[in-house]
Scaffold this active site. Structure first.
Site, mmCIF file in Angstrom:
data_model
loop_
_atom_site.group_PDB
_atom_site.id
_atom_site.type_symbol
_atom_site.label_atom_id
_atom_site.label_comp_id
_atom_site.label_asym_id
_atom_site.label_seq_id
_atom_site.Cartn_x
_atom_site.Cartn_y
_atom_site.Cartn_z
ATOM 1 N N MET A 198 -8.637 9.440 8.502
ATOM 2 C CA MET A 198 -9.090 9.914 7.194
ATOM 3 C C MET A 198 -10.091 11.057 7.344
ATOM 4 S SD MET A 198 -9.527 6.250 5.241
ATOM 5 C CE MET A 198 -10.423 5.425 6.538
ATOM 6 N N LYS A 206 -0.753 2.252 -7.241
ATOM 7 C CA LYS A 206 -0.631 2.681 -8.644
ATOM 8 C C LYS A 206 -1.595 1.931 -9.552
ATOM 9 C CE LYS A 206 3.651 5.002 -8.785
ATOM 10 N NZ LYS A 206 4.820 4.380 -8.183
ATOM 11 N N ASP A 223 0.828 -1.202 0.000
ATOM 12 C CA ASP A 223 0.000 0.000 0.000
ATOM 13 C C ASP A 223 0.861 1.249 0.000
ATOM 14 O OD1 ASP A 223 -2.538 -0.891 -0.134
ATOM 15 O OD2 ASP A 223 -2.894 -0.897 2.031
HETATM 16 C C1 SAM Z 1 -6.985 3.724 4.960
HETATM 17 S S1 SAM Z 1 -6.611 4.154 6.611
HETATM 18 C C2 SAM Z 1 -5.621 2.807 7.056
HETATM 19 C C3 SAM Z 1 -5.383 2.720 8.518
HETATM 20 C C4 SAM Z 1 -4.402 1.625 8.887
HETATM 21 N N1 SAM Z 1 -4.912 0.334 8.514
HETATM 22 C C5 SAM Z 1 -4.042 1.616 10.374
HETATM 23 O O1 SAM Z 1 -4.390 0.687 11.093
HETATM 24 O O2 SAM Z 1 -3.352 2.543 10.798
HETATM 25 C C6 SAM Z 1 -5.470 5.452 6.351
HETATM 26 C C7 SAM Z 1 -5.517 6.506 7.452
HETATM 27 O O3 SAM Z 1 -4.791 6.065 8.581
HETATM 28 C C8 SAM Z 1 -4.209 7.175 9.229
HETATM 29 N N2 SAM Z 1 -2.764 6.988 9.211
HETATM 30 C C9 SAM Z 1 -2.072 5.953 8.718
HETATM 31 N N3 SAM Z 1 -0.758 6.102 8.941
HETATM 32 C C10 SAM Z 1 -0.616 7.245 9.621
HETATM 33 C C11 SAM Z 1 0.490 7.955 10.160
HETATM 34 N N4 SAM Z 1 1.736 7.505 10.052
HETATM 35 N N5 SAM Z 1 0.252 9.114 10.796
HETATM 36 C C12 SAM Z 1 -0.992 9.587 10.949
HETATM 37 N N6 SAM Z 1 -2.070 8.980 10.441
HETATM 38 C C13 SAM Z 1 -1.886 7.822 9.806
HETATM 39 C C14 SAM Z 1 -4.626 8.391 8.474
HETATM 40 O O4 SAM Z 1 -5.823 8.892 9.045
HETATM 41 C C15 SAM Z 1 -4.892 7.826 7.121
HETATM 42 O O5 SAM Z 1 -5.736 8.640 6.355
#
Ligand code: SAM
Length: 443
Positions: free
Chosen positions: A373, A258, A236
């Site tokens: 998100m 992509k 991802d």
């Molecule tokens: C599609 S979700 C996936 C979440 C992921 N599965 C998890 O458990 O962290 C993506 C969202 O996770 C959050 N996110 C993921 N990585 C992050 C990081 N390093 N810092 C802050 N927010 C993060 C953000 O809100 C982002 O838009």
């Protein structure tokens, strides 16, 4: 002259093992005995909380008193985990009389058996004896563990693969130390797959691996090991780049972000790639940011693989919903401050007909709200929470790119965080935290 020890793999399932002592040594020894299926009898006037928990869970029997000779009735092995030499000697004297092997924590030279330093790798167990020097045994064990982590598959079969980033193949085997392959499954969810990577030796499979929030060191040990075994990695956008940087040059890397088409079509494409590669015999790692099941569509991928008969292993990851607040010094719960935390997706506006979130109900909660998100809709979300009763002065924070070198943290209030976010030009990926825990640890 001290003769060399004779190594054995004891098959203790259902067999009585007596542990004398309820302190820290016993606390360390008992789990491996339980893992071996031993019928553990613990003899000690008092126990550590960890041992007490094992007793409460019904995993072993506890005799709450000092040792008596009849405790060894029916025993195959005894572990003396007390530091009183006189008491230990009397236990080992009874054991010797009855021809029961006796491990002694207080005096290795007086013991009739030694516990080795151990590393387990799937069904393979490597046990190292250091000639009576536990430190030497541990040093050798650590070196072997590192080697095995990259040279054996999780099913315990020798891999032709090397460590990511290194070249050359490897052979199985651990010359000079005891290695036992016990066979058996590795926790795959279903049978299936055809052919085998590496000359038909193994069938294809998929591992859904949580890569953690951003710091490459926050992947789990198991996730890392599976990554080292992969033929194909489907990654991802949010997975830590450094993890990919260390893959072997021959690994096929599919950048899932992509893949063209809209979001649902792209997901179908990803599912198809996982299934096709696994059915062709490849070991596939689907590497996902955070945890695969937290807004990660991991469930859909598992179902697609299961429908095709492809075995799947799921490796949970450190989710950003907890790690991002933590990295900003915000605990999601804190005694006397928050007794719950709720993780919610803000990718749909509160008034969207497609939204499944009861923002009005969330506004009534007192605890911590973690919004993933949610940047795009933050103004609408905060307005909705305030309109339904959450006070505007409630502390709030935004954590961008948490756990990475570019992490940014904004502290604000529920009433102002949306405007502050724009002014500070914060961008995704970011987590919004609302609640009194924000600032709890600030000095
Ligand atoms: C599609 S979700 C996936 C979440 C992921 N599965 C998890 O458990 O962290 C993506 C969202 O996770 C959050 N996110 C993921 N990585 C992050 C990081 N390093 N810092 C802050 N927010 C993060 C953000 O809100 C982002 O838009």
């Amino acid at each position: 002259m001290t003769a060399n020890p004779y190594p054995l793999g004891l098959r203790l399932h259902g067999r009585r093992v007596v542990v004398v002592g309820g302190g820290t040594v016993a606390t360390r020894r008992v789990p491996a005995l339980l893992d071996a299926g031993a019928d553990v009898l613990l003899v000690a006037p008092e126990l550590t909380p960890a041992l007490r928990a094992q007793v409460d869970a019904g995993r072993l029997h506890w005799v709450p008193r000092r040792f008596e000779p009849e405790d060894l009735d029916g025993a195959w092995l005894v572990q003396v985990a007390i530091d009183d030499p006189m008491a230990a000697a009397s236990v080992s004297a009874v054991a010797a009389e009855r021809r029961i092997f006796c491990v002694r924590a207080d005096d290795r030279t007086a013991a009739t058996a030694w516990t080795p330093a151990v590393t387990r790798h799937g069904p393979v167990t490597v046990a190292v004896l250091g000639g009576g020097d536990p430190r030497r045994a541990m040093t050798v064990r650590d070196a072997i563990r590192d080697l095995l982590a990259v040279r054996l598959g999780s099913d315990g079969t020798a891999s032709t693969r090397g460590r990511p980033g290194s070249s050359g193949g490897a052979r199985g085997g651990t010359d000079g130390v005891g290695a036992a392959g016990a066979g058996g499954a590795t926790g795959a969810a279903s049978a299936g797959g055809a052919g085998g990577a590496g000359g038909g030796r193994r069938a294809g499979r998929v591992a859904l691996v949580g890569a953690g929030p951003g710091d490459p060191e926050l992947i789990t040990v198991k996730g890392w090991r599976l990554l080292t075994e992969a033929d194909v990695v489907v990654a991802d956008r949010l997975v830590p780049g450094l993890l990919l940087d260390e893959l072997r040059p021959d690994v096929e890397l599919v950048d899932a972000s992509k893949i063209p088409y809209g979001p649902s079509r792209a997901q179908e494409e990803i599912n198809q790639i996982l299934v096709d590669r696994a059915l062709a015999g490849a070991v596939v790692v689907r590497l996902k940011g955070g945890d695969p099941y937290v807004f990660g569509r991991g469930g859909e991928e598992l179902l697609a693989c299961a429908a095709a008969g492809v075995p799947v292993t799921v490796v949970p990851g450190v989710t950003s919903s907890i790690a991002a607040p933590a990295a900003a010094g915000i605990p999601v719960t804190h005694r006397g401050v928050a007794h719950e935390f709720t993780v919610v997706s803000g990718h749909l506006a509160p008034d969207s007909p497609a939204s499944l979130v009861r923002w009005d109900a969330l506004a009534g909660l007192h605890g911590t709200l973690v919004i993933l998100m949610g940047l795009k809709n933050l103004a609408a979300i905060t307005a909705t929470l305030i309109a339904h009763g959450r006070p505007p002065q409630t502390p709030a924070a935004v954590v961008q790119e948490a756990t990475t070198g570019t992490q940014r943290v904004l502290r604000s209030t529920l009433g102002e965080v949306a405007a502050d976010l724009l002014a500070a030009d914060l961008r995704p990926p970011a987590v919004v935290v609302v609640g009194d825990v924000v600032g709890t640890l600030d000095g």
